[in-house]
Design a protein around this motif. Sequence first.
Motif, PDB file in Angstrom:
ATOM      1  N   LEU A 148     -32.753 -13.448 -55.604  1.00  0.00           N
ATOM      2  CA  LEU A 148     -31.809 -12.379 -55.954  1.00  0.00           C
ATOM      3  C   LEU A 148     -30.434 -12.653 -55.364  1.00  0.00           C
ATOM      4  N   ILE A 149     -30.404 -13.049 -54.112  1.00  0.00           N
ATOM      5  CA  ILE A 149     -29.121 -13.334 -53.452  1.00  0.00           C
ATOM      6  C   ILE A 149     -28.406 -14.475 -54.156  1.00  0.00           C
ATOM      7  N   ASN A 150     -29.100 -15.589 -54.320  1.00  0.00           N
ATOM      8  CA  ASN A 150     -28.452 -16.777 -54.872  1.00  0.00           C
ATOM      9  C   ASN A 150     -28.077 -16.624 -56.339  1.00  0.00           C
ATOM     10  N   LYS A 151     -28.977 -16.107 -57.144  1.00  0.00           N
ATOM     11  CA  LYS A 151     -28.677 -15.940 -58.578  1.00  0.00           C
ATOM     12  C   LYS A 151     -27.669 -14.815 -58.788  1.00  0.00           C
ATOM     13  N   GLY A 152     -27.683 -13.822 -57.911  1.00  0.00           N
ATOM     14  CA  GLY A 152     -26.697 -12.752 -57.993  1.00  0.00           C
ATOM     15  C   GLY A 152     -25.301 -13.252 -57.654  1.00  0.00           C
ATOM     16  N   LEU A 153     -25.212 -14.111 -56.653  1.00  0.00           N
ATOM     17  CA  LEU A 153     -23.910 -14.645 -56.231  1.00  0.00           C
ATOM     18  C   LEU A 153     -23.269 -15.529 -57.285  1.00  0.00           C
ATOM     19  N   ILE A 154     -24.088 -16.273 -58.012  1.00  0.00           N
ATOM     20  CA  ILE A 154     -23.499 -17.160 -59.024  1.00  0.00           C
ATOM     21  C   ILE A 154     -23.414 -16.481 -60.388  1.00  0.00           C
ATOM     22  N   GLY A 155     -23.839 -15.221 -60.460  1.00  0.00           N
ATOM     23  CA  GLY A 155     -23.680 -14.456 -61.692  1.00  0.00           C
ATOM     24  C   GLY A 155     -24.772 -14.647 -62.729  1.00  0.00           C
ATOM     25  N   ASP A 156     -25.868 -15.285 -62.358  1.00  0.00           N
ATOM     26  CA  ASP A 156     -26.969 -15.471 -63.308  1.00  0.00           C
ATOM     27  C   ASP A 156     -27.757 -14.184 -63.536  1.00  0.00           C
ATOM     28  N   PHE A 157     -27.724 -13.287 -62.580  1.00  0.00           N
ATOM     29  CA  PHE A 157     -28.472 -12.030 -62.681  1.00  0.00           C
ATOM     30  C   PHE A 157     -27.517 -10.867 -62.862  1.00  0.00           C
ATOM     31  N   ASN A 158     -27.952  -9.852 -63.545  1.00  0.00           N
ATOM     32  CA  ASN A 158     -27.206  -8.613 -63.712  1.00  0.00           C
ATOM     33  C   ASN A 158     -26.922  -8.027 -62.335  1.00  0.00           C
ATOM     34  N   ALA A 159     -25.657  -7.769 -62.048  1.00  0.00           N
ATOM     35  CA  ALA A 159     -25.247  -7.310 -60.713  1.00  0.00           C
ATOM     36  C   ALA A 159     -25.877  -5.972 -60.338  1.00  0.00           C
ATOM     37  N   THR A 160     -25.949  -5.051 -61.283  1.00  0.00           N
ATOM     38  CA  THR A 160     -26.504  -3.728 -60.982  1.00  0.00           C
ATOM     39  C   THR A 160     -27.981  -3.815 -60.633  1.00  0.00           C
ATOM     40  N   ILE A 161     -28.731  -4.564 -61.413  1.00  0.00           N
ATOM     41  CA  ILE A 161     -30.172  -4.711 -61.155  1.00  0.00           C
ATOM     42  C   ILE A 161     -30.399  -5.482 -59.855  1.00  0.00           C
ATOM     43  N   THR A 162     -29.594  -6.508 -59.620  1.00  0.00           N
ATOM     44  CA  THR A 162     -29.714  -7.282 -58.379  1.00  0.00           C
ATOM     45  C   THR A 162     -29.475  -6.379 -57.173  1.00  0.00           C
ATOM     46  N   LYS A 163     -28.430  -5.564 -57.260  1.00  0.00           N
ATOM     47  CA  LYS A 163     -28.117  -4.631 -56.163  1.00  0.00           C
ATOM     48  C   LYS A 163     -29.270  -3.648 -55.943  1.00  0.00           C
ATOM     49  N   LEU A 164     -29.807  -3.136 -57.029  1.00  0.00           N
ATOM     50  CA  LEU A 164     -30.927  -2.196 -56.941  1.00  0.00           C
ATOM     51  C   LEU A 164     -32.149  -2.855 -56.298  1.00  0.00           C
ATOM     52  N   MET A 165     -32.460  -4.069 -56.724  1.00  0.00           N
ATOM     53  CA  MET A 165     -33.623  -4.767 -56.176  1.00  0.00           C
ATOM     54  C   MET A 165     -33.415  -5.174 -54.717  1.00  0.00           C
ATOM     55  N   LEU A 166     -32.186  -5.553 -54.357  1.00  0.00           N
ATOM     56  CA  LEU A 166     -31.922  -5.940 -52.975  1.00  0.00           C
ATOM     57  C   LEU A 166     -32.005  -4.754 -52.022  1.00  0.00           C
ATOM     58  N   ALA A 167     -31.844  -3.549 -52.549  1.00  0.00           N
ATOM     59  CA  ALA A 167     -32.009  -2.355 -51.715  1.00  0.00           C
ATOM     60  C   ALA A 167     -33.430  -2.295 -51.157  1.00  0.00           C
ATOM     61  N   ASN A 168     -34.397  -2.824 -51.900  1.00  0.00           N
ATOM     62  CA  ASN A 168     -35.785  -2.871 -51.423  1.00  0.00           C
ATOM     63  C   ASN A 168     -35.973  -3.859 -50.275  1.00  0.00           C
ATOM     64  N   HIS A 169     -34.985  -4.700 -50.070  1.00  0.00           N
ATOM     65  CA  HIS A 169     -35.030  -5.684 -48.983  1.00  0.00           C
ATOM     66  C   HIS A 169     -34.117  -5.278 -47.825  1.00  0.00           C
ATOM     67  N   GLY A 170     -33.605  -4.050 -47.863  1.00  0.00           N
ATOM     68  CA  GLY A 170     -32.793  -3.544 -46.762  1.00  0.00           C
ATOM     69  C   GLY A 170     -31.292  -3.708 -46.939  1.00  0.00           C
ATOM     70  N   TYR A 171     -30.855  -4.204 -48.079  1.00  0.00           N
ATOM     71  CA  TYR A 171     -29.421  -4.360 -48.321  1.00  0.00           C
ATOM     72  C   TYR A 171     -28.854  -3.060 -48.884  1.00  0.00           C
ATOM     73  N   SER A 172     -27.597  -2.798 -48.566  1.00  0.00           N
ATOM     74  CA  SER A 172     -26.933  -1.626 -49.134  1.00  0.00           C
ATOM     75  C   SER A 172     -25.440  -1.874 -49.160  1.00  0.00           C
ATOM     76  N   ASP A 173     -24.761  -1.097 -49.968  1.00  0.00           N
ATOM     77  CA  ASP A 173     -23.298  -1.176 -49.963  1.00  0.00           C
ATOM     78  C   ASP A 173     -22.783   0.192 -49.554  1.00  0.00           C
ATOM     79  N   LYS A 174     -22.514   0.296 -48.294  1.00  0.00           N
ATOM     80  CA  LYS A 174     -22.025   1.561 -47.757  1.00  0.00           C
ATOM     81  C   LYS A 174     -20.508   1.576 -47.858  1.00  0.00           C
ATOM     82  N   ALA A 175     -20.003   2.660 -48.355  1.00  0.00           N
ATOM     83  CA  ALA A 175     -18.558   2.819 -48.440  1.00  0.00           C
ATOM     84  C   ALA A 175     -18.136   3.846 -47.407  1.00  0.00           C
ATOM     85  N   GLU A 176     -17.163   3.464 -46.594  1.00  0.00           N
ATOM     86  CA  GLU A 176     -16.634   4.418 -45.633  1.00  0.00           C
ATOM     87  C   GLU A 176     -15.519   5.191 -46.300  1.00  0.00           C
ATOM     88  N   ILE A 177     -15.538   6.469 -46.149  1.00  0.00           N
ATOM     89  CA  ILE A 177     -14.531   7.319 -46.775  1.00  0.00           C
ATOM     90  C   ILE A 177     -13.520   7.723 -45.723  1.00  0.00           C
TER      91      ILE A 177
END
Length: 132
Positions: free
Chosen positions: A77-106
Amino acid sequence: MATKNKVGRPSKLAESIEKAKEYLMGGFEAVGDVVPSVAGLACYLGISRSTAQEYAKDNVEFSGTLEAIKTLQENKLINKGLIGDFNATITKLMLANHGYSDKAEIDNKSSDGSMTPKPTTIQLLPVEPKHE
């Protein structure tokens, strides 16, 4: 006392351990899975996901293979997501299951600065004693 030799067909778990290793080592691609997954493994073995989880609780080798599948999934997911082979939204969703998140500070500031938080200061004044 003699030990009993097991005769007959190997257990479903023993067969599943070997097939799970096959799935991990490329079998997932052979069946058309883009990344390995527990769900994909369950389909490959012809069992439910809950049965796969039970096997993992009961057998350290199966558990290790299941963890390796999750690790390989994360890596792909990381490697194929970085080079654009995978859909970014689905990759982000699946990586959340591995503890990744994109936190935005307001930052609560307006563009003109009118809503910029101001520090609160308290000024202490000496109090004169009351005379009666």
